[in-house]
Design a protein around this motif. Structure first.
Motif, PDB file in Angstrom:
ATOM      1  N   LEU A 169       0.799  -1.212   0.000  1.00  0.00           N
ATOM      2  CA  LEU A 169       0.000   0.000   0.000  1.00  0.00           C
ATOM      3  C   LEU A 169       0.844   1.280   0.000  1.00  0.00           C
ATOM      4  CD1 LEU A 169      -2.950   0.823  -0.158  1.00  0.00           C
ATOM      5  CD2 LEU A 169      -2.997   0.930   2.351  1.00  0.00           C
ATOM      6  N   PRO A 170       1.928   1.367   0.780  1.00  0.00           N
ATOM      7  CA  PRO A 170       2.739   2.600   0.731  1.00  0.00           C
ATOM      8  C   PRO A 170       3.256   2.906  -0.678  1.00  0.00           C
ATOM      9  CG  PRO A 170       3.317   1.313   2.651  1.00  0.00           C
ATOM     10  CD  PRO A 170       2.423   0.442   1.820  1.00  0.00           C
ATOM     11  N   LEU A 171       3.672   1.886  -1.408  1.00  0.00           N
ATOM     12  CA  LEU A 171       4.144   2.103  -2.771  1.00  0.00           C
ATOM     13  C   LEU A 171       3.000   2.511  -3.686  1.00  0.00           C
ATOM     14  CD1 LEU A 171       6.591  -0.918  -3.283  1.00  0.00           C
ATOM     15  CD2 LEU A 171       7.127   1.404  -2.525  1.00  0.00           C
ATOM     16  N   LEU A 172       1.886   1.806  -3.592  1.00  0.00           N
ATOM     17  CA  LEU A 172       0.747   2.100  -4.461  1.00  0.00           C
ATOM     18  C   LEU A 172       0.169   3.480  -4.168  1.00  0.00           C
ATOM     19  CD1 LEU A 172      -1.006  -1.393  -4.331  1.00  0.00           C
ATOM     20  CD2 LEU A 172       0.552  -0.515  -6.083  1.00  0.00           C
ATOM     21  N   ASP A 173       0.158   3.870  -2.888  1.00  0.00           N
ATOM     22  CA  ASP A 173      -0.378   5.177  -2.511  1.00  0.00           C
ATOM     23  C   ASP A 173       0.491   6.320  -3.010  1.00  0.00           C
ATOM     24  OD1 ASP A 173      -2.644   4.236  -1.320  1.00  0.00           O
ATOM     25  OD2 ASP A 173      -1.921   4.444   0.748  1.00  0.00           O
ATOM     26  N   SER A 174       1.742   6.035  -3.329  1.00  0.00           N
ATOM     27  CA  SER A 174       2.635   7.096  -3.820  1.00  0.00           C
ATOM     28  C   SER A 174       2.208   7.578  -5.198  1.00  0.00           C
ATOM     29  CB  SER A 174       4.079   6.589  -3.883  1.00  0.00           C
ATOM     30  OG  SER A 174       4.270   5.718  -4.989  1.00  0.00           O
ATOM     31  N   ALA A 215       9.590   4.445 -15.319  1.00  0.00           N
ATOM     32  CA  ALA A 215       9.454   4.050 -13.912  1.00  0.00           C
ATOM     33  C   ALA A 215      10.344   4.897 -13.012  1.00  0.00           C
ATOM     34  CB  ALA A 215       9.808   2.578 -13.735  1.00  0.00           C
ATOM     35  N   GLU A 216       9.837   5.197 -11.818  1.00  0.00           N
ATOM     36  CA  GLU A 216      10.596   5.933 -10.812  1.00  0.00           C
ATOM     37  C   GLU A 216      10.984   5.053  -9.630  1.00  0.00           C
ATOM     38  OE1 GLU A 216       8.350   9.314  -9.588  1.00  0.00           O
ATOM     39  OE2 GLU A 216       8.272  10.213 -11.593  1.00  0.00           O
ATOM     40  N   ILE A 217      10.272   3.962  -9.452  1.00  0.00           N
ATOM     41  CA  ILE A 217      10.515   3.071  -8.320  1.00  0.00           C
ATOM     42  C   ILE A 217      10.655   1.642  -8.828  1.00  0.00           C
ATOM     43  CG2 ILE A 217       9.538   2.056  -6.220  1.00  0.00           C
ATOM     44  CD1 ILE A 217       8.137   4.724  -5.730  1.00  0.00           C
ATOM     45  N   LEU A 218      11.699   0.962  -8.361  1.00  0.00           N
ATOM     46  CA  LEU A 218      11.877  -0.463  -8.605  1.00  0.00           C
ATOM     47  C   LEU A 218      11.726  -1.182  -7.270  1.00  0.00           C
ATOM     48  CD1 LEU A 218      15.075  -0.350 -10.880  1.00  0.00           C
ATOM     49  CD2 LEU A 218      12.670  -0.228 -11.576  1.00  0.00           C
ATOM     50  N   PHE A 219      11.045  -2.307  -7.285  1.00  0.00           N
ATOM     51  CA  PHE A 219      10.885  -3.046  -6.043  1.00  0.00           C
ATOM     52  C   PHE A 219      10.710  -4.529  -6.358  1.00  0.00           C
ATOM     53  CE2 PHE A 219       6.563  -2.662  -7.419  1.00  0.00           C
ATOM     54  CZ  PHE A 219       5.884  -3.744  -6.878  1.00  0.00           C
ATOM     55  N   VAL A 262      12.860 -10.693   1.763  1.00  0.00           N
ATOM     56  CA  VAL A 262      12.708  -9.290   2.152  1.00  0.00           C
ATOM     57  C   VAL A 262      12.225  -8.529   0.938  1.00  0.00           C
ATOM     58  CG1 VAL A 262      14.457  -9.378   3.975  1.00  0.00           C
ATOM     59  CG2 VAL A 262      15.126  -8.763   1.624  1.00  0.00           C
ATOM     60  N   CYS A 263      11.589  -7.384   1.167  1.00  0.00           N
ATOM     61  CA  CYS A 263      11.114  -6.559   0.065  1.00  0.00           C
ATOM     62  C   CYS A 263      12.095  -5.415  -0.156  1.00  0.00           C
ATOM     63  CB  CYS A 263       9.717  -6.010   0.350  1.00  0.00           C
ATOM     64  SG  CYS A 263       8.954  -5.203  -1.080  1.00  0.00           S
ATOM     65  N   LEU A 264      12.733  -5.399  -1.313  1.00  0.00           N
ATOM     66  CA  LEU A 264      13.690  -4.363  -1.671  1.00  0.00           C
ATOM     67  C   LEU A 264      12.999  -3.259  -2.450  1.00  0.00           C
ATOM     68  CD1 LEU A 264      16.618  -6.641  -2.878  1.00  0.00           C
ATOM     69  CD2 LEU A 264      16.579  -5.295  -0.793  1.00  0.00           C
ATOM     70  N   VAL A 265      13.383  -2.028  -2.185  1.00  0.00           N
ATOM     71  CA  VAL A 265      12.809  -0.876  -2.878  1.00  0.00           C
ATOM     72  C   VAL A 265      13.944   0.062  -3.272  1.00  0.00           C
ATOM     73  CG1 VAL A 265      11.204   1.065  -2.747  1.00  0.00           C
ATOM     74  CG2 VAL A 265      10.695  -1.056  -1.497  1.00  0.00           C
ATOM     75  N   LEU A 266      13.905   0.536  -4.526  1.00  0.00           N
ATOM     76  CA  LEU A 266      14.880   1.499  -5.004  1.00  0.00           C
ATOM     77  C   LEU A 266      14.140   2.677  -5.618  1.00  0.00           C
ATOM     78  CD1 LEU A 266      17.801   2.361  -5.690  1.00  0.00           C
ATOM     79  CD2 LEU A 266      17.573   1.069  -7.826  1.00  0.00           C
ATOM     80  N   ASP A 267      14.305   3.853  -5.007  1.00  0.00           N
ATOM     81  CA  ASP A 267      13.746   5.099  -5.537  1.00  0.00           C
ATOM     82  C   ASP A 267      14.804   5.705  -6.447  1.00  0.00           C
ATOM     83  OD1 ASP A 267      12.772   7.617  -6.064  1.00  0.00           O
ATOM     84  OD2 ASP A 267      12.181   8.046  -3.998  1.00  0.00           O
ATOM     85  N   ILE A 268      14.568   5.691  -7.741  1.00  0.00           N
ATOM     86  CA  ILE A 268      15.576   6.139  -8.705  1.00  0.00           C
ATOM     87  C   ILE A 268      15.936   7.602  -8.486  1.00  0.00           C
ATOM     88  CG2 ILE A 268      16.024   6.506 -11.168  1.00  0.00           C
ATOM     89  CD1 ILE A 268      14.312   4.011 -11.685  1.00  0.00           C
ATOM     90  N   LYS A 269      14.987   8.412  -8.013  1.00  0.00           N
ATOM     91  CA  LYS A 269      15.260   9.834  -7.791  1.00  0.00           C
ATOM     92  C   LYS A 269      16.295  10.060  -6.694  1.00  0.00           C
ATOM     93  CE  LYS A 269      11.034  11.977  -9.543  1.00  0.00           C
ATOM     94  NZ  LYS A 269       9.906  12.892  -9.244  1.00  0.00           N
ATOM     95  N   THR A 270      16.384   9.153  -5.739  1.00  0.00           N
ATOM     96  CA  THR A 270      17.347   9.309  -4.648  1.00  0.00           C
ATOM     97  C   THR A 270      18.476   8.284  -4.739  1.00  0.00           C
ATOM     98  OG1 THR A 270      16.040   7.872  -3.181  1.00  0.00           O
ATOM     99  CG2 THR A 270      15.569  10.228  -3.122  1.00  0.00           C
ATOM    100  N   MET A 271      18.642   7.709  -5.898  1.00  0.00           N
ATOM    101  CA  MET A 271      19.652   6.677  -6.122  1.00  0.00           C
ATOM    102  C   MET A 271      21.054   7.242  -5.939  1.00  0.00           C
ATOM    103  SD  MET A 271      19.855   4.447  -9.630  1.00  0.00           S
ATOM    104  CE  MET A 271      21.143   3.266  -9.958  1.00  0.00           C
TER     105      MET A 271
END
Length: 258
Positions: free
Chosen positions: A100-105, A143-147, A235-244
């Motif tokens: 939900l946090p990712l989808l809500d973004s 895409a801006e987020i990879l997970f 584990v769930c990995l998340v990469l925000d490309i904007k803050t990479m």
């Protein structure tokens, strides 16, 4: 490897390609790591699921390994876009983590999964080559987020305590982008008291894919999920490309629009 690898990467484009991808996944996940489950076809030696038809499948080929596709294929990576997830009914990770946090973004994202390499190609250039092509696809899709989920082999939490605790202490995603393991199967990442993590031991025991995400500037969600069918701790990995990490971004996204 007798000859220097001659790598090329392309997307699976037909049923024969997809079966080659699923055969390599079977060899790694089932024969090597002991995965089991309803989606595994032991007769044809395929590791498959209902999401495969909705995904893009990156294929890493080493052309020095002969003429046959099944021999040339040495690595795979599965991508599920937002359009693909809509067609499939959900993202794959949603069965293990609350997304939900990712989808809500409301930000465009791609789920990465089912990544594997033949044993002889791990720890070298192969994953870098895959990620370079992956970067082009990410930019193409906007895409801006990879997970996605990444796995520790085995289900012994105590054996993974150092690594899991380091992820908890140093590499949690911000709350706004932090998925959480589903409540029924939630296992805390904090397995050791604060300050008792041996960082060197923790990193040594950590899978290469997870360390790669961390180098890029990625992080993990809240909690782990024990997948007994696949014989893994996820584990769930998340990469925000904007803050990479900017140095890593320059390496992988060099020449791409940003």
């Amino acid at each position: 490897m007798d000859l220097a690898p001659n790598f090329t990467v392309r997307l699976a484009k037909n049923t024969a390609d997809l079966h080659a991808v699923q055969r390599l996944r079977y060899d790694v996940f089932v024969r090597e790591l002991g995965a089991s489950g309803a989606g595994i076809d032991h007769d044809r030696r395929l590791e498959q699921d209902a999401y495969d038809p909705h995904c893009l499948h990156l294929m890493l080929l080493d052309l020095s390994r002969g003429e046959k596709l099944v021999d040339q294929l040495v690595g795979v990576y599965r991508l599920l876009t937002m359009q693909g997830a809509e067609a499939a009914g959900s993202f794959y990770s949603a069965s293990e983590f609350d997304l939900l946090p990712l989808l809500d973004s409301k930000r465009p994202m791609i789920e990465l999964g089912r990544s594997c390499l033949r044993k002889a190609y791990r720890g070298g250039e192969a994953m870098f080559v895959l990620w370079k092509v992956l970067a082009k696809l990410v930019m193409r899709e906007g895409a801006e987020i990879l997970f996605g989920t990444a796995s520790f082999a085995g289900t012994d939490i105590e054996r993974m305590a150092q690594s899991l605790s380091l992820l908890h202490e140093k590499h949690m995603m911000p709350l706004a982008l932090r998925p959480k393991a589903v409540a029924t199967d939630y296992v805390s990442l904090q397995q050791l008291p604060q300050g008792q993590v041996d960082r060197i031991a923790a990193l040594k025991a950590m899978p290469a894919l997870i360390k790669a995400y961390l180098r890029l500037g990625g992080g993990v969600g809240d909690g782990a999920y024990v997948d007994h069918g696949f014989n893994t701790i996820d584990v769930c990995l998340v990469l925000d490309i904007k803050t990479m990490n900017m140095r890593q971004k320059a390496i992988y996204f060099k020449g791409e629009a940003s």
